[in-house]
Design an enzyme around this catalytic site. Sequence first.
Site, PDB file in Angstrom:
ATOM      1  N   ARG A 177       0.854  -1.189   0.000  1.00  0.00           N
ATOM      2  CA  ARG A 177       0.000   0.000   0.000  1.00  0.00           C
ATOM      3  C   ARG A 177       0.891   1.240   0.000  1.00  0.00           C
ATOM      4  O   ARG A 177       1.463   1.614   1.022  1.00  0.00           O
ATOM      5  CB  ARG A 177      -0.892  -0.009   1.248  1.00  0.00           C
ATOM      6  CG  ARG A 177      -2.062   0.953   1.192  1.00  0.00           C
ATOM      7  CD  ARG A 177      -2.697   1.087   2.567  1.00  0.00           C
ATOM      8  NE  ARG A 177      -1.861   1.928   3.432  1.00  0.00           N
ATOM      9  CZ  ARG A 177      -1.758   1.791   4.764  1.00  0.00           C
ATOM     10  NH1 ARG A 177      -2.394   0.815   5.382  1.00  0.00           N
ATOM     11  NH2 ARG A 177      -0.987   2.610   5.466  1.00  0.00           N
TER      12      ARG A 177
ATOM     13  N   TYR B 104       3.803   5.482  11.446  1.00  0.00           N
ATOM     14  CA  TYR B 104       4.040   4.091  11.834  1.00  0.00           C
ATOM     15  C   TYR B 104       4.900   3.290  10.858  1.00  0.00           C
ATOM     16  O   TYR B 104       5.154   2.114  11.085  1.00  0.00           O
ATOM     17  CB  TYR B 104       2.707   3.355  12.060  1.00  0.00           C
ATOM     18  CG  TYR B 104       1.730   3.417  10.905  1.00  0.00           C
ATOM     19  CD1 TYR B 104       1.863   2.578   9.805  1.00  0.00           C
ATOM     20  CD2 TYR B 104       0.661   4.312  10.932  1.00  0.00           C
ATOM     21  CE1 TYR B 104       0.967   2.632   8.753  1.00  0.00           C
ATOM     22  CE2 TYR B 104      -0.251   4.371   9.886  1.00  0.00           C
ATOM     23  CZ  TYR B 104      -0.094   3.523   8.798  1.00  0.00           C
ATOM     24  OH  TYR B 104      -0.993   3.568   7.754  1.00  0.00           O
TER      25      TYR B 104
ATOM     26  N   HIS C  76      -3.924   4.353   4.436  1.00  0.00           N
ATOM     27  CA  HIS C  76      -5.031   3.396   4.474  1.00  0.00           C
ATOM     28  C   HIS C  76      -6.286   4.040   3.895  1.00  0.00           C
ATOM     29  O   HIS C  76      -6.963   3.476   3.032  1.00  0.00           O
ATOM     30  CB  HIS C  76      -5.274   2.948   5.916  1.00  0.00           C
ATOM     31  CG  HIS C  76      -6.480   2.090   6.087  1.00  0.00           C
ATOM     32  ND1 HIS C  76      -6.547   0.800   5.612  1.00  0.00           N
ATOM     33  CD2 HIS C  76      -7.684   2.337   6.660  1.00  0.00           C
ATOM     34  CE1 HIS C  76      -7.733   0.285   5.897  1.00  0.00           C
ATOM     35  NE2 HIS C  76      -8.443   1.199   6.525  1.00  0.00           N
TER      36      HIS C  76
END
Length: 374
Positions: free
Chosen positions: A269, A282, A273
């Site tokens: 990805r 993160y 998100h």
Amino acid sequence: MSLEDFGVPAPPTDPSADPELVQLLTPEGERVEHPGYSVDLSHDELRGLYRDLTLVRRIDVEATALQRQGELGIWASLLGQEAAQVGSGRALRAGDMVFPTYREHGVAWCRGVDPLNLLGLFRGVNHGGWDPNEKNFGLYTIVIGSQTLHATGYAMGIQRDGGEAAQDAVIAYFGDGASSQGDVNEAFVWASVFNAPVVFFCQNNQWAISEPLEKQTRIPLYQRARGFGFPGVRVDGNDVLACLAVTRAALDAARTGQGPTLVEAFTYRMGAHTTSDDPTRYRLASELEVWKLRDPIERMKAYLSRNGIADSGFFEAVEREADELATHVRRGCLSMPDPPPLSMFDNVYVEPTPHLERQRRDVAACLDSFEGVH
């Protein structure tokens, strides 16, 4: 703590480190052979795949920009996952049924869904806007993993209907995070026991929002299928040719009574998100840079160019088409009318209930109280 702290190796982040990975096109655009999977495509078909990849990405980029400008409430980007979606989407036959999550914009494109219908959902002016029966593409599923049960039930219905319908198959999309959901594992049980003609297509983009893959599984995801009694295969999710070949084989197996298959498309990805997420909190920028070198569109472009299948004129024409599509998407989004407020009650149930009618009256009275107020 990580899996290594317990003596368990984490799944590899480099797909080439997995000897069972199915790959037909390297990140450098070199065509390679695989003993179990192959594709024989014409030059027109190969150019068509590149066009799909490019246009799907442009839709995604434009939608992200629209959300940042306040024109969409939210958007779930597919950036980096185009090959997994286009490859699997082009493996489908007309009668096959798709059960998507909320990120399958590339599969929607392959099924002929107008991109404006996708944007309408995220703009809050419709509930999807397309007819699942016409497109054989279900409405987006927000509840994580529940579509796998819907797909399994639909596949079992195909079995029982028989006749021409028995030639069709079903595919359910989900992500690595959803693989931990109870619904997904229940779907695996039912599909296996009843030998349902369904393909479970997991886009393993390695991040379940902010949770890395190593917190989802102790083994590669495709190996989980073994415990349920059906085959699993891992494919390079940034290789559109491999995704096409593997999905086509899995769908054919389903059609011929061989039951379900779990396909793990190992991808990444590249963006957030959703547009409400900040991935810089993160994950490392260096990880992103590594995966940029595995870009699905660039490897396909390199292959077409190197083998004389497409020239600069073709690539320029696709870019112009992408620009035109982006303009169509933007103008169409901005011109979408807001639905009447009371229409939110219209399709909650087949027949209205007293409780729902009371809510409608209350909302109508509230709206009326603002009449004449500036």
